[in-house]
Design a protein around this motif. Structure first.
Motif, PDB file in Angstrom:
ATOM      1  N   TYR A  35       8.739  24.917  27.496  1.00 25.16           N
ATOM      2  CA  TYR A  35       9.316  26.216  27.236  1.00 25.16           C
ATOM      3  C   TYR A  35       9.188  27.050  28.496  1.00 25.16           C
ATOM      4  N   LYS A  42      11.449  36.780  25.974  1.00 26.76           N
ATOM      5  CA  LYS A  42      10.950  35.870  24.943  1.00 26.76           C
ATOM      6  C   LYS A  42      10.765  34.464  25.490  1.00 26.76           C
ATOM      7  N   VAL A  43      10.068  33.673  24.714  1.00 26.94           N
ATOM      8  CA  VAL A  43       9.842  32.280  25.065  1.00 26.94           C
ATOM      9  C   VAL A  43      11.108  31.484  24.717  1.00 26.94           C
TER      10      VAL A  43
ATOM     11  N   PHE B  35       7.025  30.252  11.854  1.00 30.45           N
ATOM     12  CA  PHE B  35       5.745  30.448  12.500  1.00 30.45           C
ATOM     13  C   PHE B  35       5.631  31.874  13.050  1.00 30.45           C
ATOM     14  N   TYR B  37       3.415  33.418  16.224  1.00 31.23           N
ATOM     15  CA  TYR B  37       2.521  33.151  17.333  1.00 31.23           C
ATOM     16  C   TYR B  37       2.084  34.484  17.939  1.00 31.23           C
ATOM     17  N   GLN B  39       0.526  36.274  21.427  1.00 33.24           N
ATOM     18  CA  GLN B  39       0.367  36.084  22.866  1.00 33.24           C
ATOM     19  C   GLN B  39      -0.403  37.275  23.440  1.00 33.24           C
ATOM     20  N   SER B  42      -3.521  37.272  28.292  1.00 35.56           N
ATOM     21  CA  SER B  42      -3.706  36.007  29.022  1.00 35.56           C
ATOM     22  C   SER B  42      -2.449  35.141  28.986  1.00 35.56           C
ATOM     23  N   ARG B  43      -1.510  35.464  28.103  1.00 30.79           N
ATOM     24  CA  ARG B  43      -0.224  34.777  27.914  1.00 30.79           C
ATOM     25  C   ARG B  43      -0.358  33.414  27.231  1.00 30.79           C
ATOM     26  N   GLN B  44      -1.541  33.095  26.755  1.00 32.07           N
ATOM     27  CA  GLN B  44      -1.710  31.896  25.924  1.00 32.07           C
ATOM     28  C   GLN B  44      -0.947  32.084  24.624  1.00 32.07           C
ATOM     29  N   MET B  45      -0.312  31.060  24.125  1.00 28.59           N
ATOM     30  CA  MET B  45       0.400  31.115  22.844  1.00 28.59           C
ATOM     31  C   MET B  45      -0.517  30.564  21.758  1.00 28.59           C
ATOM     32  N   LEU B  47      -1.133  30.049  17.615  1.00 31.71           N
ATOM     33  CA  LEU B  47      -0.531  30.068  16.284  1.00 31.71           C
ATOM     34  C   LEU B  47      -1.346  30.960  15.359  1.00 31.71           C
ATOM     35  N   ARG B  50       1.693  29.765   9.527  1.00 33.29           N
ATOM     36  CA  ARG B  50       2.857  28.890   9.387  1.00 33.29           C
ATOM     37  C   ARG B  50       3.301  28.887   7.931  1.00 33.29           C
ATOM     38  N   PHE B  91       5.197  36.815  18.320  1.00 31.31           N
ATOM     39  CA  PHE B  91       6.505  36.164  18.278  1.00 31.31           C
ATOM     40  C   PHE B  91       6.687  35.430  16.958  1.00 31.31           C
ATOM     41  N   ARG B  97      12.136  22.894  16.942  1.00 35.64           N
ATOM     42  CA  ARG B  97      12.114  23.093  18.388  1.00 35.64           C
ATOM     43  C   ARG B  97      11.623  24.484  18.767  1.00 35.64           C
ATOM     44  N   LEU B  98      11.237  25.256  17.764  1.00 40.25           N
ATOM     45  CA  LEU B  98      10.696  26.603  17.954  1.00 40.25           C
ATOM     46  C   LEU B  98      11.664  27.527  18.698  1.00 40.25           C
ATOM     47  N   PHE B 100      12.382  31.201  19.304  1.00 40.00           N
ATOM     48  CA  PHE B 100      11.549  32.389  19.214  1.00 40.00           C
ATOM     49  C   PHE B 100      12.378  33.660  19.138  1.00 40.00           C
ATOM     50  N   GLY B 101      11.796  34.681  18.505  1.00 38.65           N
ATOM     51  CA  GLY B 101      12.354  36.017  18.567  1.00 38.65           C
ATOM     52  C   GLY B 101      11.934  36.707  19.852  1.00 38.65           C
ATOM     53  N   GLU B 102      12.366  37.956  19.980  1.00 41.19           N
ATOM     54  CA  GLU B 102      12.124  38.694  21.225  1.00 41.19           C
ATOM     55  C   GLU B 102      10.689  39.209  21.343  1.00 41.19           C
TER      56      GLU B 102
END
Lengths: 113, 110
Positions: A35, A42-43, B35, B37, B39, B42-45, B47, B50, B91, B97-98, B100-102
């Motif tokens: 990604y 967004k991602v 899902f 998520y 963030q 740190s920008r780690q995603m 979960l 679900r 998000f 395939r995930l 994502f929204g904005e």
């Protein structure tokens, strides 16, 4: 706890250069993903990979991108000739089944100058 | 094709209060997952929760729960007893395939 590992955490490259972003997915996972997240946006899905081949790719994933699983543990994303607009955070993810939780790596921040 | 829309770019909540983040989606898949998520800076995603679309019951995970309205294609996230550590970008995502929204930037005020 198993985790997805990405290297490097930050890469700076000159426009036109090739870069390879590396990921080690969780060992028993079967599906792998890349990604992209441009700063403040967004991602976005780039590509999914299963059974040693691309299973799906987005319109972003054009001919300058390629993925490979060279040795059964690493999963790489290659950008052949980087452009300024390729600057983004790139996330690798993996899951055991397509609809189970996808575990994300911590990301590689790519800066193209 | 799938689309995910988060209409709230920013939300804020007082510590210990409840906040609801909105998400609507569209998909051609008959069986799918949704899902949320988180963030952090740190920008780690990470979960958060679900939901399986074929299940009527709304998913719950400690202080996090969803309100899943399949006919309306709505999937909102409720955070109860908000904590300072909940501050992050959230998000919503749909499908295998995930997509994502904005994102919604949540601020928690002490």
């Amino acid at each position: 706890e198993p985790e997805v590992t990405q290297t490097p955490s930050h890469q700076v490259t000159q426009m036109g250069q090739e870069v390879i972003l590396r990921c080690v997915p969780i060992s028993n996972h079967l599906y792998f993903y890349w990604y992209r997240q441009i700063l403040g946006q967004k991602v976005e899905f780039l590509v999914s990979f299963y059974n040693n081949e691309i299973s799906e790719k987005s319109e972003i994933f054009d001919d300058q991108f390629s993925v490979e699983r060279p040795d059964g543990s690493n999963f790489t994303l290659k950008i052949r000739s980087t452009k300024l607009e390729d600057s983004a955070m790139y996330f690798c993810a993996s899951n055991f089944d397509r609809d189970t939780e996808a575990f994300f790596g911590q990301g590689t921040r790519l800066t193209v100058v | 094709a799938q689309t995910v829309t988060q209409s709230q770019p920013e939300m804020s909540v007082q510590e210990a209060e409840t906040v609801t983040l909105s998400c609507t989606y569209d998909t051609s898949e008959s069986d799918y997952y949704l899902f949320w998520y988180k963030q952090p800076p740190s920008r780690q995603m990470i979960l958060v929760i679900r939901q399986e679309a074929y299940k009527q019951q709304n998913a719950t995970e400690n202080r996090f729960s969803v309100n899943f309205q399949k006919a309306a294609k709505s999937f909102s996230l409720k955070i109860s007893d908000s904590q300072l550590g909940d501050a992050a970008m959230y998000f919503c995502a749909c499908g295998s395939r995930l997509t994502f929204g904005e994102g919604t930037q949540l601020t928690v005020n002490p």
